[in-house]
Write an enzyme that holds these catalytic residues in place. Structure first.
Site, PDB file in Angstrom:
ATOM      1  N   ARG A  40      48.929   5.081  59.223  1.00 38.53           N
ATOM      2  CA  ARG A  40      48.768   6.052  58.105  1.00 38.53           C
ATOM      3  C   ARG A  40      48.861   7.504  58.378  1.00 38.53           C
ATOM      4  O   ARG A  40      48.452   7.835  59.336  1.00 38.53           O
ATOM      5  CB  ARG A  40      47.271   5.796  57.662  1.00 38.53           C
ATOM      6  CG  ARG A  40      46.931   6.659  56.427  1.00 38.53           C
ATOM      7  CD  ARG A  40      45.369   6.429  55.933  1.00 38.53           C
ATOM      8  NE  ARG A  40      45.223   5.252  55.532  1.00 38.53           N
ATOM      9  CZ  ARG A  40      45.707   4.983  54.295  1.00 38.53           C
ATOM     10  NH1 ARG A  40      46.286   5.764  53.415  1.00 38.53           N
ATOM     11  NH2 ARG A  40      45.463   3.760  53.895  1.00 38.53           N
ATOM     12  N   ASP A  74      17.065  23.575  87.987  1.00 35.26           N
ATOM     13  CA  ASP A  74      16.855  24.402  86.690  1.00 35.26           C
ATOM     14  C   ASP A  74      15.410  24.486  86.601  1.00 35.26           C
ATOM     15  O   ASP A  74      15.158  25.705  85.879  1.00 35.26           O
ATOM     16  CB  ASP A  74      17.424  23.109  85.820  1.00 35.26           C
ATOM     17  CG  ASP A  74      17.215  23.896  84.341  1.00 35.26           C
ATOM     18  OD1 ASP A  74      18.015  24.755  83.976  1.00 35.26           O
ATOM     19  OD2 ASP A  74      16.624  23.133  83.419  1.00 35.26           O
TER      20      ASP A  74
END
Length: 703
Positions: A150, A669
């Site tokens: 397609r 962190d």
């Protein structure tokens, strides 16, 4: 060794690559029916069809004629059927025989749900796929078993050479392609529809969200409803002439905007052979999606049944994206695409290629891998235009000319092996289903205009590395070696199916007297390209891996805060433990060539250690020694250990390393506000059990 493939035509062995033009009678019939209507505008110049170099693999659905020229019977085709291509089969046994190709990023409308009002930044032309590149990729996918292609966009009809492109892809019908379809807004299709049908067009999906011209201008931010109506009329006209176009209208339903038009669309199917498909409003970047605007499948059904209570479900194909219904006595049908409330992921058979050459295995996934960069390696990284394609074609013809007509040797297309390796890896990473309704709206993805039209499924994936990260180098093969024969199989070099590596046609070499060969990298081919190693022949065993690392602090403050649970971000040890376990389970999404495995156990432990406290408690010089260690960088640390196990065919060292590393990064962190001098060190595997190598501890192997 190159991928073994089968010649698609007997004439190809003799050096003639001409592909017969399709025998169509639609044009003459249509002209007789519409002799009094305005003439159809066709392109000023349609170049003749080029010969096509096509590689095929046993998975392709190709019906070669018998020696007497007759077509094989159905019984013969079933008897000689080959297994479907492994490159296009995912780990959930879904076979992807439907390819959607976006041929442009441009569009002549600005639909509310598809594109931001200000438009989207367009890629430079050199970054977009050329026509020869689209044709080469199409032929490769068809060779592996794709039966439906397609063309989408953007709006594909705005591409200048859309008709010649469709002619070349349509020629693949001789090699297994069954359907060539188009998704369009219909604004200019009526001017090009007839030559497209002659080129092999079999289906049209037309995006239309309203039957009201004024509402059309509101939803598309452009005028043009009259032109779309011309396209619809022309499709029905050509179908009456025998064109056989499968016609569907796609309508995205948005609450408060066009939901009142559901019933008028249903009425459209009373006398017209068309399938109207109602689509749930889906989230994409820039379309300002909200759940309140979404009109659900069940609400649509309820509204239709209030007028048509005898609405009936119609049995569809197993790979249909829509749930099909019909009002008794109506000619047309209704469909519902329920990506948001009732996914159809289990039968998904679609793959997508974006206009800039990236392969997407899912509409809702942001994972992409570049096929454009790989296919251009045969042209020194430059776009393959018509001139470059002719040079490649000439080299192939010259090579074929040196083969005797009776030769049984197989042929390959340039870069086919490398392309299939990457395609296979992407397909194997496809997930079972996409995320839930509450997650999709928060996921980063392309605007819909830069992907294509509706449907498919999958939850968010980590983005694929581009070619530099895969290790692909822009090497160039001389033109004379782009198409070459494979050596004939003899008793000395016979290859069995079990010896073939997954995603690669090279076999595992056994050279016991060659130490260099025994120590070579297994994830790199002889040409230097990265690939995934096959584990298909390995026996499943109990496998365990343990990895360790250390987070060392530059002062005693963070460790004291961690022990007292006084870090502002929360429980450091608890959060890091969960982060490590989650990372272990997602390792295949982070490490490109890592096999996905089903883990049976994952454990992460974090042990705080403070050597300064023990030193300070000792007498005499010990106290001074502890102070000196703190001045030199400190010895307060957290030792992290990750243990992962599975019952499978491959080890879990990468899962253990990823778990330990993610836990360490989480500690970093959460503590960086109180200690910027932390050091993560010593990430390593300390234990491995299972598999052919037996038990290994640190630098010692235990049989």
């Amino acid at each position: 060794m190159a991928l073994p493939v089968r010649c698609v035509t007997r004439s190809l062995r003799a050096g003639a690559l001409q592909i017969p033009r399709p025998h169509r009678t639609v044009k003459s019939q249509a002209r007789r029916i519409t002799s009094e209507s305005p003439a159809v505008q066709t392109p000023e110049h349609v170049p003749p069809q080029r010969p096509l170099l096509l590689a095929t693999q046993p998975g392709a659905l190709i019906q070669d004629p018998n020696q007497d020229g007759s077509v094989p019977s159905r019984r013969d085709r079933i008897r000689d059927a080959k297994p479907y291509s492994d490159f296009l089969t995912d780990t959930f046994h879904r076979q992807h025989d439907y390819l959607r190709i976006s041929v442009t990023e441009r569009c002549n409308l600005r639909c509310l749900y598809c594109m931001p009002e200000e438009g989207v930044p367009l890629s430079p032309p050199k970054e977009l796929l050329t026509t020869p590149e689209i044709v080469m990729l199409s032929s490769l996918f068809v060779s592996q078993g794709v039966t439906k292609v397609r063309l989408t966009g953007g709006e594909p009809t705005v591409r200048r050479d859309i008709v010649p492109l469709m002619q070349q892809i349509g020629a693949l019908r001789a090699h297994g392609l069954r359907e060539l379809c188009l998704t369009t807004n219909g604004l200019s299709l009526h001017r090009k529809l007839e030559p497209m049908v002659d080129a092999g067009l079999t289906g049209v999906n037309l995006s239309l969200d309203t039957l009201d011209p004024w509402q059309f201008q509101l939803m598309t931010r452009r005028a043009g409803f009259g032109a779309v109506q011309k396209t619809i009329d022309r499709i029905f006209e050509l179908n009456r002439a025998g064109a056989g176009i499968k016609f569907k209208i796609n309508c995205v339903v948005m609450r408060g905007l066009n939901d009142r038009e559901i019933l008028p669309f249903v009425e459209l199917t009373r006398e017209k052979k068309v399938e109207v498909r109602f689509i749930e409003y889906m989230p994409f970047d820039g379309n300002k999606w909200s759940e309140g605007k979404m009109f659900s499948y069940q609400e649509m059904l309820d509204r239709i049944r209030s007028r048509y209570p005898d609405l009936q479900r119609v049995k569809g194909h197993k790979n249909d994206t829509s749930k099909t219904f019909q009002v008794p006595g109506f000619v047309g049908k209704l469909g519902f695409i329920t990506s948001m409330t009732n996914n159809f992921c289990g039968t998904c058979n679609r793959l997508r290629i974006t206009s800039d050459g990236n392969l997407k295995v899912c509409l809702f996934g942001n994972a992409e891998v570049s096929l454009r960069d790989i296919i251009r390696k045969v042209n020194r990284g430059d776009p393959i235009d018509d001139a470059a394609f002719k040079a490649l074609e000439q080299a192939a013809l010259e090579r074929i000319g040196r083969l005797p007509p009776s030769s049984s040797q197989s042929l390959v297309v340039p870069n086919s092996e490398e392309l299939l390796n990457v395609i296979g890896m992407a397909v194997k990473r496809k997930k079972e289903k996409h995320a839930g309704l509450g997650e999709l709206e928060h996921m980063k993805n392309r605007p819909m205009i830069l992907i294509d039209s509706t449907t498919s499924s999958q939850r968010r994936l980590q983005s694929y590395p581009r070619r530099s990260q895969f290790g692909f180098s822009p090497t160039f093969r001389p033109p004379g070696r782009l198409l070459f024969p494979l050596p004939s199989v003899t008793a000395a070099n016979q290859i069995t199916a079990g010896e073939l590596r997954l995603f690669s046609t090279t076999t595992r070499r056994h050279l016991p007297n060659d130490d260099d060969e025994k120590l070579k990298l297994t994830h790199v081919t002889a040409s230097g390209a990265a690939h995934m190693v096959s584990i298909s022949e390995k026996p499943p065993t109990k496998r365990i891996a343990r990895a360790k690392c250390t987070v060392r602090f530059s002062s005693p403050t963070p460790l004291a805060l961690i022990r007292d649970n006084q870090i502002k971000k929360g429980d450091v040890l608890g959060v890091a433990r969960i982060a490590g376990i989650m990372a272990a389970k997602r390792t295949p999404e982070l490490i490109p060539l890592c096999h996905p495995v089903a883990l049976t156990h994952a454990e992460v432990t974090l042990v705080p250690r403070s050597s300064s406290s023990s030193n300070s408690s000792s007498s005499g010089d010990g106290e001074g020694k502890g102070e000196r260690e703190q001045e030199e960088g400190g010895r307060d640390e957290i030792e992290i250990t990750a243990t992962v196990s599975c019952d499978g065919k491959t080890g879990v060292e990468m899962e253990a390393l990823t778990a330990a590393g993610a836990a360490a990064l989480t500690v970093f962190d959460m503590c960086k506000a109180v200690d910027t001098g932390m050091v993560i060190e010593g990430l390593r595997v300390v234990l491995k059990e299972g598999g052919k190598s037996g038990r290994w501890v640190e630098e010692e192997k235990v049989e």
